[in-house]
Scaffold this motif. Sequence first.
Motif, PDB file in Angstrom:
ATOM      1  N   GLU A 198     -68.463 -10.401  36.807  1.00  0.00           N
ATOM      2  CA  GLU A 198     -69.784  -9.974  37.247  1.00  0.00           C
ATOM      3  C   GLU A 198     -70.751  -9.925  36.069  1.00  0.00           C
ATOM      4  OE1 GLU A 198     -69.105  -6.101  38.812  1.00  0.00           O
ATOM      5  OE2 GLU A 198     -69.120  -5.114  36.855  1.00  0.00           O
ATOM      6  N   LEU A 199     -72.021  -9.881  36.419  1.00  0.00           N
ATOM      7  CA  LEU A 199     -73.081  -9.715  35.426  1.00  0.00           C
ATOM      8  C   LEU A 199     -73.629  -8.304  35.597  1.00  0.00           C
ATOM      9  CD1 LEU A 199     -74.772 -11.197  33.250  1.00  0.00           C
ATOM     10  CD2 LEU A 199     -76.438 -11.643  35.034  1.00  0.00           C
ATOM     11  N   SER A 200     -73.582  -7.501  34.545  1.00  0.00           N
ATOM     12  CA  SER A 200     -74.024  -6.113  34.604  1.00  0.00           C
ATOM     13  C   SER A 200     -75.256  -5.933  33.735  1.00  0.00           C
ATOM     14  CB  SER A 200     -72.898  -5.177  34.123  1.00  0.00           C
ATOM     15  OG  SER A 200     -73.337  -3.833  34.132  1.00  0.00           O
ATOM     16  N   LEU A 201     -76.281  -5.265  34.285  1.00  0.00           N
ATOM     17  CA  LEU A 201     -77.519  -4.984  33.557  1.00  0.00           C
ATOM     18  C   LEU A 201     -77.597  -3.495  33.263  1.00  0.00           C
ATOM     19  CD1 LEU A 201     -80.126  -7.192  35.460  1.00  0.00           C
ATOM     20  CD2 LEU A 201     -78.718  -7.774  33.492  1.00  0.00           C
ATOM     21  N   GLU A 202     -77.854  -3.155  32.019  1.00  0.00           N
ATOM     22  CA  GLU A 202     -77.987  -1.762  31.605  1.00  0.00           C
ATOM     23  C   GLU A 202     -79.384  -1.259  31.985  1.00  0.00           C
ATOM     24  OE1 GLU A 202     -77.602   1.800  30.692  1.00  0.00           O
ATOM     25  OE2 GLU A 202     -75.849   0.532  30.306  1.00  0.00           O
ATOM     26  N   ALA A 238     -77.987  -7.273  29.136  1.00  0.00           N
ATOM     27  CA  ALA A 238     -76.954  -7.782  30.049  1.00  0.00           C
ATOM     28  C   ALA A 238     -75.571  -7.684  29.411  1.00  0.00           C
ATOM     29  CB  ALA A 238     -77.251  -9.230  30.432  1.00  0.00           C
ATOM     30  N   GLN A 239     -74.559  -7.554  30.272  1.00  0.00           N
ATOM     31  CA  GLN A 239     -73.154  -7.601  29.869  1.00  0.00           C
ATOM     32  C   GLN A 239     -72.431  -8.554  30.818  1.00  0.00           C
ATOM     33  OE1 GLN A 239     -71.604  -6.123  27.311  1.00  0.00           O
ATOM     34  NE2 GLN A 239     -73.449  -5.075  26.566  1.00  0.00           N
ATOM     35  N   PHE A 240     -71.506  -9.335  30.266  1.00  0.00           N
ATOM     36  CA  PHE A 240     -70.727 -10.309  31.039  1.00  0.00           C
ATOM     37  C   PHE A 240     -69.265  -9.874  30.956  1.00  0.00           C
ATOM     38  CE2 PHE A 240     -68.603 -14.635  31.003  1.00  0.00           C
ATOM     39  CZ  PHE A 240     -68.717 -14.825  32.375  1.00  0.00           C
ATOM     40  N   ARG A 241     -68.758  -9.314  32.030  1.00  0.00           N
ATOM     41  CA  ARG A 241     -67.449  -8.682  32.012  1.00  0.00           C
ATOM     42  C   ARG A 241     -66.733  -8.888  33.358  1.00  0.00           C
ATOM     43  NH1 ARG A 241     -68.507  -8.526  27.432  1.00  0.00           N
ATOM     44  NH2 ARG A 241     -68.452  -6.774  25.964  1.00  0.00           N
ATOM     45  N   VAL A 269     -61.928 -21.702  26.791  1.00  0.00           N
ATOM     46  CA  VAL A 269     -62.289 -20.286  26.887  1.00  0.00           C
ATOM     47  C   VAL A 269     -63.813 -20.156  26.795  1.00  0.00           C
ATOM     48  CG1 VAL A 269     -61.908 -17.967  25.950  1.00  0.00           C
ATOM     49  CG2 VAL A 269     -60.120 -19.725  25.733  1.00  0.00           C
ATOM     50  N   ILE A 270     -64.380 -19.332  27.676  1.00  0.00           N
ATOM     51  CA  ILE A 270     -65.819 -19.077  27.670  1.00  0.00           C
ATOM     52  C   ILE A 270     -66.126 -17.982  26.645  1.00  0.00           C
ATOM     53  CG2 ILE A 270     -67.775 -18.221  29.028  1.00  0.00           C
ATOM     54  CD1 ILE A 270     -66.925 -21.019  29.782  1.00  0.00           C
ATOM     55  N   SER A 271     -67.184 -18.166  25.889  1.00  0.00           N
ATOM     56  CA  SER A 271     -67.632 -17.166  24.923  1.00  0.00           C
ATOM     57  C   SER A 271     -68.585 -16.182  25.604  1.00  0.00           C
ATOM     58  CB  SER A 271     -68.341 -17.839  23.743  1.00  0.00           C
ATOM     59  OG  SER A 271     -68.950 -16.888  22.915  1.00  0.00           O
ATOM     60  N   GLU A 272     -68.146 -14.915  25.747  1.00  0.00           N
ATOM     61  CA  GLU A 272     -69.007 -13.912  26.389  1.00  0.00           C
ATOM     62  C   GLU A 272     -70.286 -13.683  25.598  1.00  0.00           C
ATOM     63  OE1 GLU A 272     -65.819 -13.556  25.893  1.00  0.00           O
ATOM     64  OE2 GLU A 272     -64.921 -13.345  27.880  1.00  0.00           O
ATOM     65  N   ASP A 273     -70.175 -13.691  24.263  1.00  0.00           N
ATOM     66  CA  ASP A 273     -71.374 -13.489  23.452  1.00  0.00           C
ATOM     67  C   ASP A 273     -72.385 -14.606  23.669  1.00  0.00           C
ATOM     68  OD1 ASP A 273     -70.256 -11.204  22.426  1.00  0.00           O
ATOM     69  OD2 ASP A 273     -69.474 -12.174  20.632  1.00  0.00           O
ATOM     70  N   ALA A 274     -71.892 -15.838  23.793  1.00  0.00           N
ATOM     71  CA  ALA A 274     -72.811 -16.956  24.013  1.00  0.00           C
ATOM     72  C   ALA A 274     -73.460 -16.856  25.388  1.00  0.00           C
ATOM     73  CB  ALA A 274     -72.060 -18.280  23.878  1.00  0.00           C
ATOM     74  N   VAL A 275     -72.697 -16.392  26.377  1.00  0.00           N
ATOM     75  CA  VAL A 275     -73.268 -16.218  27.716  1.00  0.00           C
ATOM     76  C   VAL A 275     -74.402 -15.198  27.676  1.00  0.00           C
ATOM     77  CG1 VAL A 275     -72.815 -15.320  30.025  1.00  0.00           C
ATOM     78  CG2 VAL A 275     -71.212 -16.912  28.975  1.00  0.00           C
ATOM     79  N   VAL A 276     -74.153 -14.043  27.038  1.00  0.00           N
ATOM     80  CA  VAL A 276     -75.169 -12.996  26.970  1.00  0.00           C
ATOM     81  C   VAL A 276     -76.392 -13.479  26.202  1.00  0.00           C
ATOM     82  CG1 VAL A 276     -75.664 -10.691  26.079  1.00  0.00           C
ATOM     83  CG2 VAL A 276     -73.484 -11.140  27.220  1.00  0.00           C
ATOM     84  N   ALA A 277     -76.174 -14.306  25.175  1.00  0.00           N
ATOM     85  CA  ALA A 277     -77.297 -14.805  24.375  1.00  0.00           C
ATOM     86  C   ALA A 277     -78.233 -15.686  25.190  1.00  0.00           C
ATOM     87  CB  ALA A 277     -76.771 -15.573  23.171  1.00  0.00           C
ATOM     88  N   THR A 278     -77.737 -16.292  26.263  1.00  0.00           N
ATOM     89  CA  THR A 278     -78.596 -17.139  27.100  1.00  0.00           C
ATOM     90  C   THR A 278     -79.416 -16.334  28.089  1.00  0.00           C
ATOM     91  OG1 THR A 278     -76.889 -17.454  28.796  1.00  0.00           O
ATOM     92  CG2 THR A 278     -76.905 -19.002  26.931  1.00  0.00           C
ATOM     93  N   ASN A 289     -71.832   1.192  33.010  1.00  0.00           N
ATOM     94  CA  ASN A 289     -72.972   1.766  33.717  1.00  0.00           C
ATOM     95  C   ASN A 289     -74.040   0.703  33.917  1.00  0.00           C
ATOM     96  OD1 ASN A 289     -71.808   4.344  33.726  1.00  0.00           O
ATOM     97  ND2 ASN A 289     -72.617   4.803  31.682  1.00  0.00           N
ATOM     98  N   GLY A 290     -74.744   0.799  35.023  1.00  0.00           N
ATOM     99  CA  GLY A 290     -75.820  -0.151  35.264  1.00  0.00           C
ATOM    100  C   GLY A 290     -75.704  -0.792  36.637  1.00  0.00           C
ATOM    101  N   THR A 291     -76.474  -1.837  36.814  1.00  0.00           N
ATOM    102  CA  THR A 291     -76.520  -2.577  38.077  1.00  0.00           C
ATOM    103  C   THR A 291     -75.803  -3.903  37.890  1.00  0.00           C
ATOM    104  OG1 THR A 291     -78.630  -1.558  38.663  1.00  0.00           O
ATOM    105  CG2 THR A 291     -78.044  -3.601  39.791  1.00  0.00           C
ATOM    106  N   SER A 292     -74.895  -4.211  38.809  1.00  0.00           N
ATOM    107  CA  SER A 292     -74.063  -5.404  38.668  1.00  0.00           C
ATOM    108  C   SER A 292     -74.243  -6.332  39.848  1.00  0.00           C
ATOM    109  CB  SER A 292     -72.579  -5.013  38.543  1.00  0.00           C
ATOM    110  OG  SER A 292     -72.378  -4.159  37.430  1.00  0.00           O
TER     111      SER A 292
END
Length: 539
Positions: free
Chosen positions: A269-273, A245-248, A228-237, A255-258
Motif C-alpha cells: 500500500e501507499l501510506s500518506l502521513e 509518502a511511505q511505500f510499505r 527487487v524494487i527500491s522503496e526509497d526510489a519509489v518514494v522519491a518519485t 499512521n496516516g491515510t493509506s
Amino acid sequence: MRGKHRQTWTAGLLTALLVAVPCAAWWAAGTRAVERDAQSLVESAETGAARQAVRLAERLHGRLDGVLQHESGRPFFEYARRYQDPQLSCDCATWVESPLARGPADPLLWAHFEINRQGILSVPSVPAETGEDAGLGPVAIAQGEAAETLRQSVGALARAAWAGGRRGDDGIPQPTEARADAVLVSFGDESALVDPFRWHTVEIGGAPRLVALRTVKASSGSRIQGFVISEDAVVATLPAEPYPAQFRPSGAGLNGTSAPLGLAGADWELSLETGQVLVEASLQASQLRRGFLRRFLGGTAAAVLSAFFLVGLVAQSERTAGERSRFAASAAHELRTPLAGIRLYGEMLADGLGDPTRQQEYARQVASEADRLGRVVSNVLGYSNLERGRLAVKPERGDLVAVVTDTVDRLRTAVESQGATLHLEVADEIPAARFDEDAVRQALANLIDNAERYARSATDRRIEVAVAADGAHVCVSVSDHGPGIDRAQRKRLFRPFDRGSDPDAPGGLGLGLAIVAQFAKSQGGSIHYEESRDGGSRF
C-alpha cells in the motif's frame, strides 16, 4: 418624576431584551456555524489525503505494472553477466556482455539476481572474478552490497518462488512443475520453460521488500530469476508535500491515510502521513473559534453600549419639548427599523424558523442591522456634542487630497454594495489648506451617504466627488444625479431635524447636513448647495 423614571427603566428593560435576544441567537447560530467550519477544515484535510493517496496509488500501480511487463519480456539468458550470442550457432560464437552488467537501467530497481538449483546466487552487475570490479566505481560497489544482502535471503527467495516444492539434501527448496502460463524459449541448442514474473513480499536484510520472481526450467538446470524494487526510489518519485509518502506492505502499523496498490501476489500500500496537515487544520479551526468569540464580544459590547446610550437619549427626550420632541419621534422611527430587523432575524434563529441552510445569512443580517444602529447612534452623539458646544476641531496644515482619496476608497465598497458607483476627480495644483482630518472624513461620509440614499430612484447612480482649487481655498464637492431638492426646502437644508415634507424621502434624523455645516464652519470654511449641471444635487 416617578412616572418618567418608570418609563426610563421600562425603556431600558425593553432595550436590554432587544439586545439580549438577538445576541443569544447570534451566539447560538454563530457557534454552530464556526463548529461546522472547523470540522470541515479537519475533514477536508483527511479527505484530501485520502484522494491524494488513491491518485498516487493508481499512478504507482501503473508504473510498477509497466516495470513487471518490461522485465517479463527480458530473455532469461541476460541474467548471466556474459553469454554466447544466441544468433550465432557455430563454434566460433562470441561472448557478449549482458545489458544488466551495467546495473539496473530503471531507477525503481534495486538489483537483478539469479539463483541456481544449488542455491548459489549471482547478480549480473557484480563480476564473479576477483578484482574485475576495480574500475566500475560506485555502481559496482552498491550492487556488490546488494548481492551480499540477497545471498543471506536465498532460502526466503526460493521458498517464495517454489512454494510447495520439496527440499533437497542441502535444504534448498526444489522446483515444482512448470506453470500453465510458462513460455517455451529456445536459446541456441537449449530450450527452457520460462514462467512470467510475479510479485512477492520477501524479507531481505531484515525488512520486507517487494520482489518479482520467475522460474526458468532449462535443460542445463532450473533456476530462479528476479528483481527487487527500491522503496526509497519509489518514494522519491512521489510528491513530498503536503503529505509525506511511505511505500510499505499493508498493515505495517503506520499512521496516516493509506491506499492499496492492488498488486497481484503482494499486498502493498501507499501510506500518506497526515499528522502535520491535521495539526495545521486544528490550529486554523481554533483560530476560527477565537475570531468568532472576539467578534461576538465586540458586537455584544457595542450593542450594550448602544443600548445604554439609547436609554439615556430616551430619558433626555422625556424632559424636553418642542424641537426635542420632534427629535425623539424621528429617532424612535429611525431606530425601530434596525431593531425590528435584529428582532426578526434573532427570533428566526432562536426558534429555528426559516431555511436552516441560511442561518449564517440570518446571523449576518443581525450584525448588519447592529452596524446600522451604530451609525444612527453616531449621528445622534455628534449632534449632542454640537449642541453642547463640545464639537472641537483642530485645523492643521496637511494634504487634503490624500485624506479625501482615502475616505472615498474606504466608503467605495459600502456604496457599491447598494448599486451606486463612486468616482473621484482631483484637479491639478491644489493649494495647501488647514483642516481637521476627522472632521473632513465625517463630513464627507455624511454627504456621500446622503447622495447614495436620496438618489436611489435615479437611472444614473454615479456619485462624483471632486477636489478643486477656488482661489486661495480648496473646494470639495459631492454630486449625485437624483431628483434634487425642492426650492422651498433649500433655505432650511442645514437646520437640525428639518427633513422636508416629502413622504417618499429616505428615513433619517435630519442631523447629517447640520453636522456637516458645523464642521465646515469650525474649520473656517462654509458649505452650500447648488443644482448639478445635468440634474441632481451638488454640495
